[in-house]
Design an enzyme around this catalytic site. Structure first.
Site, mmCIF file in Angstrom:
data_model
loop_
_atom_site.group_PDB
_atom_site.id
_atom_site.type_symbol
_atom_site.label_atom_id
_atom_site.label_comp_id
_atom_site.label_asym_id
_atom_site.label_seq_id
_atom_site.Cartn_x
_atom_site.Cartn_y
_atom_site.Cartn_z
ATOM 1 N N CYS A 165 -6.185 0.054 6.768
ATOM 2 C CA CYS A 165 -5.932 0.613 5.430
ATOM 3 C C CYS A 165 -7.080 1.544 5.015
ATOM 4 O O CYS A 165 -8.243 1.133 4.968
ATOM 5 C CB CYS A 165 -5.796 -0.528 4.427
ATOM 6 N N CYS A 193 0.841 -1.198 0.000
ATOM 7 C CA CYS A 193 0.000 0.000 0.000
ATOM 8 C C CYS A 193 0.880 1.254 0.000
ATOM 9 O O CYS A 193 1.993 1.253 0.526
ATOM 10 C CB CYS A 193 -0.913 0.016 1.225
ATOM 11 N N ARG A 241 2.972 4.744 6.386
ATOM 12 C CA ARG A 241 3.446 3.982 7.554
ATOM 13 C C ARG A 241 3.999 2.606 7.187
ATOM 14 O O ARG A 241 4.537 1.906 8.027
ATOM 15 C CB ARG A 241 2.286 3.796 8.556
ATOM 16 N N HIS A 247 -2.317 -3.969 5.010
ATOM 17 C CA HIS A 247 -2.125 -3.551 6.405
ATOM 18 C C HIS A 247 -3.460 -3.228 7.045
ATOM 19 O O HIS A 247 -4.365 -2.710 6.391
ATOM 20 C CB HIS A 247 -1.181 -2.344 6.491
ATOM 21 N N ASP A 285 0.407 3.759 1.698
ATOM 22 C CA ASP A 285 0.352 4.334 3.052
ATOM 23 C C ASP A 285 1.753 4.652 3.584
ATOM 24 O O ASP A 285 2.652 3.811 3.537
ATOM 25 C CB ASP A 285 -0.350 3.314 3.980
HETATM 26 CO CO CO Z 1 -3.472 1.228 2.923
#
Ligand code: CO
Length: 212
Positions: free
Chosen positions: A105, A46, A50, A102, A48
């Site tokens: 998400c 992803c 993090r 994750h 993302d």
């Molecule tokens: Co995500």
């Protein structure tokens, strides 16, 4: 740490510090990397902020070939993903392809709501299809967080299957018996990766309705 006051100049300065540190640890680090890359892993994760592939797996530059998009999707009409996959499998000849989702998400959470967000809705649509496939199971989970986590996991499993349906993976399995494809989930709350144990490494592992 989440330093929201960080400026872009600080990133450039930190880059200089990182180069110094790397050179101190290993004088040939950049020279070696400049000559070739020979990663053994393709990571489909992803976007993302993090979930940084290298950071969470303790790997160095040169070790993981990375493709990231919203909600770690394998969409068969996505030329970007297909190009990365083709290069990783057929040129770099990676031994492993890891799809990593994750918990928490944003893409998956958005797919569970009926709110319009914008252009991204067209991308989220693919996750809604995963929900529809597993609707009976998901709707039977009363706790929202548990249901969200389950969709995160099911989404990863579906993307592993979608990988197995690509001619790129099927041909590689026939020709060289690899790569192994894996489905993992990362927990942003504790930093741990979980193997969903859905690995596949041959056409025999897969449904006969998607033959070569
Ligand atoms: Co995500």
């Amino acid at each position: 740490m989440n330093d929201s006051n960080k400026t872009h100049q600080q990133l450039l300065l930190q880059n200089r510090a990182w180069v110094q540190q790397k050179n101190k640890e290993d004088n040939d680090f950049f020279k070696r990397l400049s000559e070739t890359q020979k990663p053994d892993f393709l990571w489909i994760g992803c976007a993302d902020s993090r979930v940084s592939a290298n950071e969470i797996t303790g790997t160095q530059p040169g070790e993981v070939f990375v493709h990231r998009n919203i909600a770690n999707m394998v969409v068969h009409t996505d030329m970007n993903m297909l190009s990365v996959l083709d290069y990783a499998v057929n040129v770099l000849k990676v031994s492993h392809v890891i799809v990593c989702g994750h918990y928490g998400c944003g893409g998956v959470l958005a797919a569970m709501s009926d709110k319009q967000i914008g252009l991204i809705d067209n991308w989220i649509r693919h996750i809604k299809d995963v929900y529809r496939l597993h609707q009976a199971k998901l709707d039977s989970i009363s706790d929202l967080k548990t249901r969200q986590n389950k969709l995160v996991e099911l989404n990863v499993i579906e993307q592993v299957h979608d990988l197995a349906k690509t001619s790129i993976i099927q041909n590689a399995w026939t020709e060289r018996g690899g790569p192994v494809i894996h489905g993992w989930v990362y927990d942003v709350a504790n930093g741990l990766l979980k193997d969903l144990n859905v690995s596949m490494d041959s056409n025999e592992d897969f449904q006969a309705i998607f033959p070569i």
